[in-house]
Design a protein around this motif. Structure first.
Motif, PDB file in Angstrom:
ATOM      1  N   ARG A 151       0.848  -1.184   0.000  1.00  0.00           N
ATOM      2  CA  ARG A 151       0.000   0.000   0.000  1.00  0.00           C
ATOM      3  C   ARG A 151       0.894   1.248   0.000  1.00  0.00           C
ATOM      4  O   ARG A 151       1.989   1.234   0.561  1.00  0.00           O
ATOM      5  CB  ARG A 151      -0.913   0.000   1.227  1.00  0.00           C
ATOM      6  CG  ARG A 151      -1.988  -1.089   1.177  1.00  0.00           C
ATOM      7  CD  ARG A 151      -2.923  -0.999   2.385  1.00  0.00           C
ATOM      8  NE  ARG A 151      -3.583   0.304   2.468  1.00  0.00           N
ATOM      9  CZ  ARG A 151      -4.674   0.632   1.767  1.00  0.00           C
ATOM     10  NH1 ARG A 151      -5.225  -0.248   0.947  1.00  0.00           N
ATOM     11  NH2 ARG A 151      -5.211   1.834   1.904  1.00  0.00           N
ATOM     12  N   LYS A 152       0.411   2.318  -0.606  1.00  0.00           N
ATOM     13  CA  LYS A 152       1.237   3.509  -0.768  1.00  0.00           C
ATOM     14  C   LYS A 152       1.680   4.104   0.566  1.00  0.00           C
ATOM     15  O   LYS A 152       2.771   4.678   0.663  1.00  0.00           O
ATOM     16  CB  LYS A 152       0.487   4.546  -1.601  1.00  0.00           C
ATOM     17  CG  LYS A 152       0.381   4.179  -3.072  1.00  0.00           C
ATOM     18  CD  LYS A 152      -0.305   5.263  -3.882  1.00  0.00           C
ATOM     19  CE  LYS A 152      -0.326   4.888  -5.358  1.00  0.00           C
ATOM     20  NZ  LYS A 152      -1.010   5.933  -6.180  1.00  0.00           N
ATOM     21  N   LYS A 204      -5.234  -4.328  -0.799  1.00  0.00           N
ATOM     22  CA  LYS A 204      -5.971  -3.054  -0.841  1.00  0.00           C
ATOM     23  C   LYS A 204      -6.743  -2.824   0.453  1.00  0.00           C
ATOM     24  O   LYS A 204      -6.815  -1.694   0.966  1.00  0.00           O
ATOM     25  CB  LYS A 204      -6.923  -3.048  -2.036  1.00  0.00           C
ATOM     26  CG  LYS A 204      -7.670  -1.732  -2.194  1.00  0.00           C
ATOM     27  CD  LYS A 204      -8.572  -1.740  -3.416  1.00  0.00           C
ATOM     28  CE  LYS A 204      -9.794  -2.588  -3.203  1.00  0.00           C
ATOM     29  NZ  LYS A 204     -10.791  -2.414  -4.300  1.00  0.00           N
ATOM     30  N   CYS A 231      -1.956   1.112  -4.301  1.00  0.00           N
ATOM     31  CA  CYS A 231      -0.702   0.390  -4.080  1.00  0.00           C
ATOM     32  C   CYS A 231       0.338   0.705  -5.137  1.00  0.00           C
ATOM     33  O   CYS A 231       0.043   1.313  -6.174  1.00  0.00           O
ATOM     34  CB  CYS A 231      -0.993  -1.113  -4.049  1.00  0.00           C
ATOM     35  SG  CYS A 231      -2.295  -1.567  -2.869  1.00  0.00           S
TER      36      CYS A 231
END
Length: 289
Positions: A151-152, A204, A231
């Motif tokens: 995930r970012k 996610k 992501c």
């Protein structure tokens, strides 16, 4: 059974798949005009094979699948297009022969070249021991690296066995990616899912820390609607033919070595002329290496 590159056991894409784990430097997620995108190079060096005897080859009847974008698919006006289609046309141009490209369903590809209905199948067919029982293949023209995704907002950046120990990694069960993790990342808990898509959904939703899958499918997922831009890649690409396959090639009828030699020559020339790089960057603007 032969499988296209995106088979459930894992999409095996694009550079030489070599023995052992090869880890390249990670690429930035945001486009950087100062960095030239990596184009997989299966034909390194300046030594190219001489032009073979093309006597008797006036036309090549290619057959492909029709629903695997961006490799082969029908566009909005109903025209068959994609990376494989343009590559086939470039091959014919190099050889100076007429080019026919017809789409069929996946299961009919190899039977079509066995019966002589088509000369070659260019449809992202993986080169495997099982596939080689039914067809001969050219040199691989691409293979896909395995990649980690997070995930970012995740702070995970350095992907090594010692740095991700204890993190939960999602992967498609009974795939080459799962086998690779068990071999080289023994300290990481593995969450095996029925499909890569299921693992991506879990990432996610925050149920797992990382996903390990093929780079192409992940790249398209990142840019698709379902990911909701959640992501991105972390760490560098991994290539190992023992786990991720030998890549894909063009299939021809068993014993047709003359056509294999002609196609291998053409693939090298397509690369040498810069056409391969042009096609790759056109269809894969998001770098998955």
């Amino acid at each position: 059974m032969m499988r296209r590159l995106a088979a459930p056991v894992g999409l095996a894409l694009m550079v030489l798949a070599i023995a052992g784990a090869v880890v390249f430097a990670a690429q930035a997620q945001a486009p950087n005009p100062q960095i030239k995108p990596i184009v997989p190079d299966a034909w390194q060096g300046d030594a190219y094979r001489p032009k073979p005897d093309l006597k008797g080859i006036k036309k090549i009847r290619f057959i492909t699948d029709s629903d695997y974008p961006p490799f082969h698919y029908y566009d909005e006006v109903g025209e068959l297009t994609g990376f494989n289609i343009d590559l086939a046309q470039a091959i014919c141009e190099v050889l100076g022969v007429e080019c026919q490209i017809v789409a069929t369903n996946w299961s009919s590809l190899i039977p079509a070249i066995e019966t002589g209905e088509a000369d070659a199948a260019i449809a992202s067919i993986r080169i495997t021991a099982e596939a080689l029982k039914s067809a001969d293949f050219t040199l691989r023209y691409y293979a896909t690296p395995a990649r980690f995704a997070a995930r970012k907002e995740s702070e995970i950046t350095d992907i090594r066995p010692e740095t991700i120990k204890g993190l939960k990694i999602g992967v498609a069960k009974e795939s080459g990616h799962e086998a690779y993790l068990k071999t080289f990342f023994p300290g990481a808990p593995i969450a095996a899912f029925d499909t890569s898509e299921a693992a991506q959904r879990a990432l996610k939703e925050g149920a797992i820390d990382l996903v390990f899958a093929d780079g192409v499918s992940l790249a398209f997922w990142f840019n698709g609607v379902e990911s909701e831009r959640c992501c991105e890649f972390r760490g560098g690409p991994f290539l190992d033919s023992r786990f991720f396959g030998e890549g894909v090639g063009i299939a021809v009828k068993k014993g047709n070595r003359n056509l294999v030699q002609a196609l291998n020559y053409a693939l090298e020339q397509v690369h040498a002329r810069g056409t391969y790089e042009e096609l790759f960057l056109r269809y894969f603007p998001m770098n998955f290496f």
